[in-house]
Design a protein around this motif. Sequence first.
Motif, PDB file in Angstrom:
ATOM      1  N   GLN A 136      -7.092 -30.841 -12.509  1.00 28.06           N
ATOM      2  CA  GLN A 136      -6.870 -29.413 -12.783  1.00 28.06           C
ATOM      3  C   GLN A 136      -5.922 -28.826 -11.742  1.00 28.06           C
ATOM      4  O   GLN A 136      -5.015 -28.074 -12.078  1.00 28.06           O
ATOM      5  CB  GLN A 136      -8.186 -28.641 -12.799  1.00 28.06           C
ATOM      6  CG  GLN A 136      -8.007 -27.127 -12.940  1.00 28.06           C
ATOM      7  CD  GLN A 136      -7.228 -26.718 -14.165  1.00 28.06           C
ATOM      8  OE1 GLN A 136      -7.744 -26.729 -15.272  1.00 28.06           O
ATOM      9  NE2 GLN A 136      -5.968 -26.340 -13.996  1.00 28.06           N
ATOM     10  N   TRP A 139      -2.358 -30.120 -12.454  1.00 30.36           N
ATOM     11  CA  TRP A 139      -1.874 -30.029 -13.827  1.00 30.36           C
ATOM     12  C   TRP A 139      -0.518 -29.331 -13.805  1.00 30.36           C
ATOM     13  O   TRP A 139      -0.405 -28.197 -13.315  1.00 30.36           O
ATOM     14  CB  TRP A 139      -2.869 -29.268 -14.691  1.00 30.36           C
ATOM     15  CG  TRP A 139      -2.666 -29.519 -16.140  1.00 30.36           C
ATOM     16  CD1 TRP A 139      -1.994 -28.719 -17.011  1.00 30.36           C
ATOM     17  CD2 TRP A 139      -3.107 -30.654 -16.879  1.00 30.36           C
ATOM     18  NE1 TRP A 139      -1.999 -29.291 -18.265  1.00 30.36           N
ATOM     19  CE2 TRP A 139      -2.675 -30.483 -18.205  1.00 30.36           C
ATOM     20  CE3 TRP A 139      -3.829 -31.795 -16.554  1.00 30.36           C
ATOM     21  CZ2 TRP A 139      -2.940 -31.407 -19.209  1.00 30.36           C
ATOM     22  CZ3 TRP A 139      -4.095 -32.709 -17.541  1.00 30.36           C
ATOM     23  CH2 TRP A 139      -3.658 -32.517 -18.855  1.00 30.36           C
ATOM     24  N   GLU A 164      -2.153 -21.977 -16.839  1.00 31.57           N
ATOM     25  CA  GLU A 164      -2.762 -22.508 -18.023  1.00 31.57           C
ATOM     26  C   GLU A 164      -3.838 -23.500 -17.617  1.00 31.57           C
ATOM     27  O   GLU A 164      -3.705 -24.152 -16.597  1.00 31.57           O
ATOM     28  CB  GLU A 164      -1.735 -23.237 -18.881  1.00 31.57           C
ATOM     29  CG  GLU A 164      -0.736 -22.325 -19.537  1.00 31.57           C
ATOM     30  CD  GLU A 164       0.173 -23.084 -20.520  1.00 31.57           C
ATOM     31  OE1 GLU A 164      -0.096 -24.237 -20.868  1.00 31.57           O
ATOM     32  OE2 GLU A 164       1.142 -22.469 -20.931  1.00 31.57           O
ATOM     33  N   ASN A 167      -6.408 -30.379 -17.872  1.00 29.88           N
ATOM     34  CA  ASN A 167      -7.365 -31.336 -18.420  1.00 29.88           C
ATOM     35  C   ASN A 167      -7.440 -31.271 -19.944  1.00 29.88           C
ATOM     36  O   ASN A 167      -8.515 -31.227 -20.529  1.00 29.88           O
ATOM     37  CB  ASN A 167      -8.749 -31.158 -17.789  1.00 29.88           C
ATOM     38  CG  ASN A 167      -8.724 -31.419 -16.297  1.00 29.88           C
ATOM     39  OD1 ASN A 167      -7.777 -31.989 -15.764  1.00 29.88           O
ATOM     40  ND2 ASN A 167      -9.762 -31.013 -15.608  1.00 29.88           N
ATOM     41  N   VAL A 168      -6.261 -31.283 -20.569  1.00 32.87           N
ATOM     42  CA  VAL A 168      -6.169 -31.222 -22.028  1.00 32.87           C
ATOM     43  C   VAL A 168      -6.197 -32.640 -22.580  1.00 32.87           C
ATOM     44  O   VAL A 168      -5.338 -33.463 -22.240  1.00 32.87           O
ATOM     45  CB  VAL A 168      -4.880 -30.494 -22.471  1.00 32.87           C
ATOM     46  CG1 VAL A 168      -4.778 -30.454 -23.988  1.00 32.87           C
ATOM     47  CG2 VAL A 168      -4.841 -29.087 -21.875  1.00 32.87           C
ATOM     48  N   ARG A 171      -3.160 -35.359 -23.451  1.00 26.30           N
ATOM     49  CA  ARG A 171      -1.915 -35.054 -22.738  1.00 26.30           C
ATOM     50  C   ARG A 171      -1.687 -36.081 -21.632  1.00 26.30           C
ATOM     51  O   ARG A 171      -2.624 -36.479 -20.934  1.00 26.30           O
ATOM     52  CB  ARG A 171      -1.983 -33.666 -22.098  1.00 26.30           C
ATOM     53  CG  ARG A 171      -2.090 -32.524 -23.083  1.00 26.30           C
ATOM     54  CD  ARG A 171      -0.784 -32.155 -23.759  1.00 26.30           C
ATOM     55  NE  ARG A 171       0.263 -31.779 -22.857  1.00 26.30           N
ATOM     56  CZ  ARG A 171       0.445 -30.562 -22.364  1.00 26.30           C
ATOM     57  NH1 ARG A 171      -0.370 -29.576 -22.696  1.00 26.30           N
ATOM     58  NH2 ARG A 171       1.444 -30.315 -21.552  1.00 26.30           N
TER      59      ARG A 171
END
Length: 181
Positions: A136, A139, A164, A167-168, A171
């Motif tokens: 995070q 990112w 934003e 940890n998507v 991705r």
Amino acid sequence: MLKRLSMFAALLSLSGSLAAAVSRPAAGSPDFARMVVRAQNAERAQLGLVQMAWDPALANHAAHYAAELAATDKWEHSDHRRRVGQGENLWMGTKGAFTIEFMVGEWLAERAVFRPGIFPNVSTTGVMGDVGHYTQIIWPETHRIGCALRSSAKYDYLVCRYSEAGNVIGRPMRALTVASR
């Protein structure tokens, strides 16, 4: 034997004094904001990432949730529906015993098991939770941060919110390495 017990008691007393002597800025102060951002942006700078900027609205959201954790002594992430678009890092420890640098340092220490890959497969241990705070922080699309520190009778709770959110799932996390590491 008595001498050893006295030395042990003195060491315990000293360690208790050291814990009580931890100095850190008041939560919500400009110094607190600078310190918590600086600790995380140092890592981003080493990786060539854009620096995060303090966001008072994110700090306000973090403060509300930190207060909830301190009031309930519950230890869990907030409901995603209550923080749409925001990432979240949490830290909890003995009240008054740790500096901001130590708290954030525990998140940054997760770099030891980070590996590039497609999120969530970015940990050498195979457990995303072992690197989730670190990822995070680093990112690439995260540019804003707000944090808060609140305490219960026994514990300190540090909550940082990010936008934003990182940890998507699905991705890629590219190789973020520095020659000196």
